[in-house]
Write a protein that holds these residues in place. Structure first.
Motif, short mmCIF file in Angstrom:
data_model
loop_
_atom_site.label_atom_id
_atom_site.label_comp_id
_atom_site.label_asym_id
_atom_site.label_seq_id
_atom_site.Cartn_x
_atom_site.Cartn_y
_atom_site.Cartn_z
N ILE A 104 0.81 -1.10 0.27
CA ILE A 104 0.11 0.07 0.09
C ILE A 104 0.75 1.07 -0.12
CG2 ILE A 104 -2.05 -1.19 1.07
CD1 ILE A 104 -1.29 0.45 3.69
N GLY A 105 2.25 1.14 0.33
CA GLY A 105 2.92 2.36 0.56
C GLY A 105 4.08 2.62 -0.66
N LEU A 106 3.99 1.59 -1.40
CA LEU A 106 4.99 1.54 -2.54
C LEU A 106 5.11 2.87 -3.35
CD1 LEU A 106 7.81 0.47 -3.78
CD2 LEU A 106 6.43 -0.84 -5.38
N VAL A 107 3.96 3.32 -3.91
CA VAL A 107 3.81 4.33 -4.77
C VAL A 107 4.09 5.71 -3.95
CG1 VAL A 107 2.34 5.65 -6.35
CG2 VAL A 107 2.47 3.14 -6.42
N SER A 108 3.71 5.97 -2.81
CA SER A 108 4.03 7.00 -2.06
C SER A 108 5.21 7.25 -1.65
CB SER A 108 3.21 7.10 -0.83
OG SER A 108 1.58 7.03 -1.12
N VAL A 109 6.11 5.92 -1.40
CA VAL A 109 7.44 5.99 -1.11
C VAL A 109 8.43 6.37 -2.20
CG1 VAL A 109 9.36 4.70 -0.38
CG2 VAL A 109 7.33 4.47 0.76
N LEU A 114 -0.64 4.90 8.65
CA LEU A 114 -0.10 5.05 7.17
C LEU A 114 -0.73 5.76 6.23
CD1 LEU A 114 2.61 3.48 6.86
CD2 LEU A 114 1.38 1.99 5.35
N THR A 115 -1.88 6.32 6.56
CA THR A 115 -2.38 7.48 5.83
C THR A 115 -1.59 8.59 5.90
OG1 THR A 115 -4.45 6.76 6.43
CG2 THR A 115 -4.42 8.91 5.40
N LEU A 116 -0.93 8.99 6.74
CA LEU A 116 0.11 10.30 6.99
C LEU A 116 1.32 10.15 5.71
CD1 LEU A 116 0.50 10.31 10.61
CD2 LEU A 116 -0.96 11.70 9.36
N LEU A 117 1.55 8.72 5.49
CA LEU A 117 2.59 8.65 4.34
C LEU A 117 2.20 9.10 2.85
CD1 LEU A 117 5.30 7.78 3.34
CD2 LEU A 117 4.13 5.41 2.85
#
Length: 132
Positions: free
Chosen positions: A43-48, A113-116
């Motif tokens: 769920i975080g890869l694109v944001s990262v 993780l929404t903060l990411l």
């Protein structure tokens, strides 16, 4: 993320970093539930990657060639879509920035993780503001 040859390598890196943090006692949470390391990467890869590219640009080393949009088709949890460059950068060009973002932004957002996603969204808005 669309079919990107670099995606699997970055996903494994992010999964490994999250796994090591979990082993150290950190807990990642989204929507009130605890996440496994592979969930963090999924769920975080694109944001990262968005934040990693912004970090690379801010250090004067330029971007990786990805284009990010807040639109479909997107990650169903965090609606950021990425389009990879025709010639993806080398893993060793991107990995240090992904690791830096993990140790700063992802760990800071571990309790929600929404903060990411919000940090990536701000990076996109700042990029558009600087370009316009």
């Amino acid at each position: 993320m669309v079919d990107d040859p670099l995606e699997d390598q970055l996903r494994r890196l992010l999964t490994g970093l999250a796994d090591q943090a979990i082993v150290r006692g950190e807990q990642f949470v989204y929507d009130g539930g605890a996440l496994y390391a592979d969930d963090v990467a999924d769920i975080g890869l694109v944001s990262v990657l968005c934040l990693a590219q912004a970090l690379s640009v801010s250090t004067g080393l330029g971007g990786f060639g990805y284009e990010f949009q807040l639109a479909a088709p997107a990650n169903p949890i965090f609606p950021i879509h990425s389009t990879p460059p025709k010639e993806p950068p080398d893993f060793f060009r991107v990995a240090p920035f992904v690791a830096a973002v993990f140790h700063a932004d992802v760990l800071d957002a571990r309790t929600d993780l929404t903060l990411l996603y919000r940090a990536a969204e701000r990076a996109l808005q700042n990029e558009r503001g600087a370009a316009g």
